[in-house]
Design an enzyme around this catalytic site. Structure first.
Site, short mmCIF file in Angstrom:
data_model
loop_
_atom_site.label_atom_id
_atom_site.label_comp_id
_atom_site.label_asym_id
_atom_site.label_seq_id
_atom_site.Cartn_x
_atom_site.Cartn_y
_atom_site.Cartn_z
N LYS A 227 -2.84 72.26 -42.31
CA LYS A 227 -1.69 72.90 -41.65
C LYS A 227 -2.04 74.35 -41.29
CE LYS A 227 3.03 74.35 -42.45
NZ LYS A 227 4.25 74.25 -43.24
N GLU B 42 -10.89 74.91 -49.68
CA GLU B 42 -11.62 73.65 -49.88
C GLU B 42 -11.93 72.99 -48.53
OE1 GLU B 42 -8.89 74.61 -51.44
OE2 GLU B 42 -8.82 73.88 -53.52
N GLY C 212 3.70 70.86 -45.77
CA GLY C 212 2.46 70.11 -45.95
C GLY C 212 2.68 68.74 -46.57
N ARG C 213 3.50 68.69 -47.62
CA ARG C 213 3.72 67.41 -48.32
C ARG C 213 4.69 66.50 -47.56
NH1 ARG C 213 5.31 71.86 -50.89
NH2 ARG C 213 7.47 72.19 -51.48
N GLU D 145 5.49 69.38 -56.53
CA GLU D 145 5.32 70.63 -55.76
C GLU D 145 6.66 71.06 -55.17
OE1 GLU D 145 2.78 71.26 -52.01
OE2 GLU D 145 1.40 71.95 -53.57
N HIS E 90 -2.35 47.27 -69.30
CA HIS E 90 -3.47 47.17 -70.24
C HIS E 90 -3.98 48.54 -70.64
CE1 HIS E 90 -3.67 42.81 -69.87
NE2 HIS E 90 -3.24 43.04 -68.63
N LYS F 188 -5.38 80.62 -56.55
CA LYS F 188 -6.25 80.80 -55.37
C LYS F 188 -6.77 82.23 -55.31
CE LYS F 188 -3.65 77.63 -52.34
NZ LYS F 188 -2.89 77.51 -51.11
O1 F6P Z 1 -2.18 74.73 -52.14
C1 F6P Z 1 -1.10 73.91 -51.87
C2 F6P Z 1 -1.03 73.55 -50.42
O2 F6P Z 1 -0.59 74.63 -49.68
C3 F6P Z 1 -0.14 72.34 -50.19
O3 F6P Z 1 1.20 72.66 -50.13
C4 F6P Z 1 -0.71 71.79 -48.94
O4 F6P Z 1 -0.33 70.46 -48.72
C5 F6P Z 1 -2.20 71.94 -49.20
O5 F6P Z 1 -2.29 73.16 -49.91
C6 F6P Z 1 -3.06 71.95 -48.00
O6 F6P Z 1 -2.73 72.98 -47.11
P1 F6P Z 1 -3.28 72.97 -45.63
O7 F6P Z 1 -2.79 71.74 -44.96
O8 F6P Z 1 -2.73 74.22 -45.01
O9 F6P Z 1 -4.79 73.00 -45.69
#
Ligand code: F6P
Length: 526
Positions: free
Chosen positions: A211, A217, A268-269, A354, A385, A494
């Site tokens: 987003k 990452e 995002g979610r 979240e 199990h 972060k």
């Molecule tokens: O660190 C949490 C978060 O901001 C989530 O809310 C989001 O889904 C995820 O990181 C990824 O964010 P982005 O889509 O901006 O890379």
């Protein structure tokens, strides 16, 4: 537009009455007695909704408690809060944003018809939604027809990974053969390296899903993927990379020409319905993706228009509040009796925890009650199990949610009846229990569960179920008076990681606490 009146749950009359009801009847409620007393309990506590049937009758609730919970929802202004979300008001106050993922599922005919839109943002937003959707689905169909592309790698994390991954796996019965789908989220290079090992650049499409297009990452994995692509003889980055983001400029600066955008009013979610859903569209096709949206829209309309008493997301959320704040249950487990839904618990964890893992209300004042439960689970029958022991005989009561489909969608004889028998038997055993004076074989019973039934796991059914869960989370958050749409709790770690990373190289431990300094020294490269 003024913000809707919202009264926090603990400041209502219904809250006080619920406490009294819990003390008088709720604490000692016994499911076995309730069924013996009321032959109609199954129908009274079942709920039909689009594409899903829910049996709520094996929950620790009676009609009086539910009546008080509906009164609580009304006193909290749930209906006005819901309408404010659909109307595009900036209900995500700490980020100053509207919350309009429901617009992503609203059909295009609304644009051509006489429908009056609440705001210009909604009218324009819907136009943009459909322009982007059409472009994205046309692109998806072109890639599906392109047999030189055999592997699609989605690089994204959190909401840019969990939804698409869960849905691509969950809808595997609808995935056209000929393409493999990979999901890389972790900054741990083991994940990307493992995926790249089996790929050829000329047959691979990378989707960089973020987003913000700033997430550490995802940026690290995207850089490494491009380096690998170029070093392995790949040509034509434009053809082999696409970006799914609200930050189209950053994607272009990265060198990606093909971009599909979305908007800051999509959390995002809550984003699998947007361009972030491109892997799903690639997997199940444009028609399947439109089916997913249609199922979600049907549930949106159910949530928006059906009275609270027959409203599935509302009834579920009220149970959640009843369990969390009166019974004091801290956890809920989910058991999809459908192996393809193996990533559903992880997806729901982000959605619920979240969204509602908050300790202050929307004004920033600490709340004196529990909010999000811990959500966790594994597909049945695997969980049976492993940890079902604790569900049956542990000291904590953990409400369990079963998901089952009537039509398996495969034709291996014998498997499906055995699977369904297990789901039904586990729910029965949790409720009935078993007396054993010797102790070890004693099952206390009276352990609550909810049972969801689908005709078949289609895109429409999955869309409806996920939208139902979104609205359930919205409803409990609305009663708790929290902002379910921000996520400040992920930021501190972060920031600290950015400070620590160079220290791993330099060894500088100045200003660090003793434990972090000690671990840094152990983990530094020689
Ligand atoms: O660190 C949490 C978060 O901001 C989530 O809310 C989001 O889904 C995820 O990181 C990824 O964010 P982005 O889509 O901006 O890379």
């Amino acid at each position: 537009m003024s913000a809707p009146a919202r009264l926090r749950c603990d400041r209502t009359d219904a809250w006080r009455q619920l406490h009294a009801h819990y003390a008088a009847e709720g604490r000692g409620f016994d499911l076995r007695d309730a069924f013996a007393r009321d032959a109609q309990r199954f129908s009274a506590f079942s709920q039909e909704a689009p594409h899903v049937f829910a049996d709520l009758s094996k929950n620790l609730i009676d009609a009086s408690a539910e009546r008080l919970l509906f009164a609580l929802a009304r006193e909290c202004g749930l209906e006005a809060q819901r309408d404010a979300m659909f109307a595009g008001e900036a209900i995500n106050a700490s980020e100053g944003r509207a919350v309009l993922h429901t617009l992503l599922r609203k059909p295009a005919p609304a644009l051509a018809g006489n429908e009056k839109f609440a705001t210009k943002t909604i009218a324009e937003g819907l136009r943009d939604v459909h322009a982007t959707l059409d472009a994205m689905l046309a692109y998806a169909e072109a890639i599906r027809a392109d047999h030189t592309i055999t592997d699609v790698v989605n690089i994204g994390i959190g909401g840019s990974d969990l939804g698409p991954q869960m849905a691509v796996l969950g809808l595997d019965a609808f995935v056209a053969p000929g393409k493999r789908f990979h999901f890389v989220s972790n900054v741990d290079g083991h994940e990307l390296a493992g995926v790249l090992r089996g790929l050829a650049p000329e047959h691979t499409l990378f989707l960089i899903a973020s987003k913000t297009f700033t997430t550490a990452e995802t940026m690290a994995n995207a850089q490494s993927a491009r380096r690998w692509f170029e070093q392995s003889g790949g040509v034509d980055v434009a053809r082999h990379f696409a970006a799914l983001t609200t930050n189209v400029e950053a994607a272009r600066a990265f060198g990606i020409e093909h971009t599909f955008g979305f908007w800051d009013w999509v959390g995002g979610r809550y984003s699998l319905w947007s361009a972030i859903g491109l892997p799903i569209a690639l997997a199940i096709g444009a028609e399947g993706f439109r089916g997913l949206l249609a199922g979600a829209h049907a549930m949106d309309e159910h949530f928006r228009t059906v009275p609270l008493e027959r409203n599935l997301p509302v009834r579920l959320a009220l149970l959640d509040v009843w369990y969390r704040n009166f019974h004091g249950f801290t956890s809920r487990s989910i058991a999809p009796y459908h192996a393809a839904l193996r990533r559903l618990p992880a997806y729901l964890q982000q959605l619920e925890m979240e969204s509602n893992g908050k300790r202050v209300d929307a004004r920033g004042d600490p709340v004196p009650f529990g909010t999000s439960p811990v959500l966790w689970g594994e597909p049945g029958t695997n969980g049976q199990h492993a940890y079902f022991q604790m569900l049956h005989q542990g000291t904590d009561v953990i409400p369990l949610e079963f998901l089952a489909v009537r039509d398996a969608g495969h034709d291996l004889p014998g498997h499906h009846p055995r699977l369904l028998a297990n789901a039904l038997a586990q729910a029965q055993a949790l409720m009935q229990g078993q007396a054993d004076p010797g102790g070890h074989r004693h099952f206390p019973g009276n352990r609550p569960s909810t049972f969801f039934v689908f005709e078949r796991l289609t895109p429409e059914a999955l869309g409806a179920f996920l939208a139902m869960y979104e609205h359930r989370v919205f409803t409990s958050g609305a009663l708790w008076g929290i902002n379910s749409f921000d996520q400040w709790g992920v930021e501190l770690g972060k920031v600290l990681a950015r400070d620590i990373e160079p220290r791993l190289a330099s060894g500088d431990a100045s200003g660090l606490d003793g434990s972090t300094a000690g671990l840094l020294a152990l983990l530094r490269p020689d």
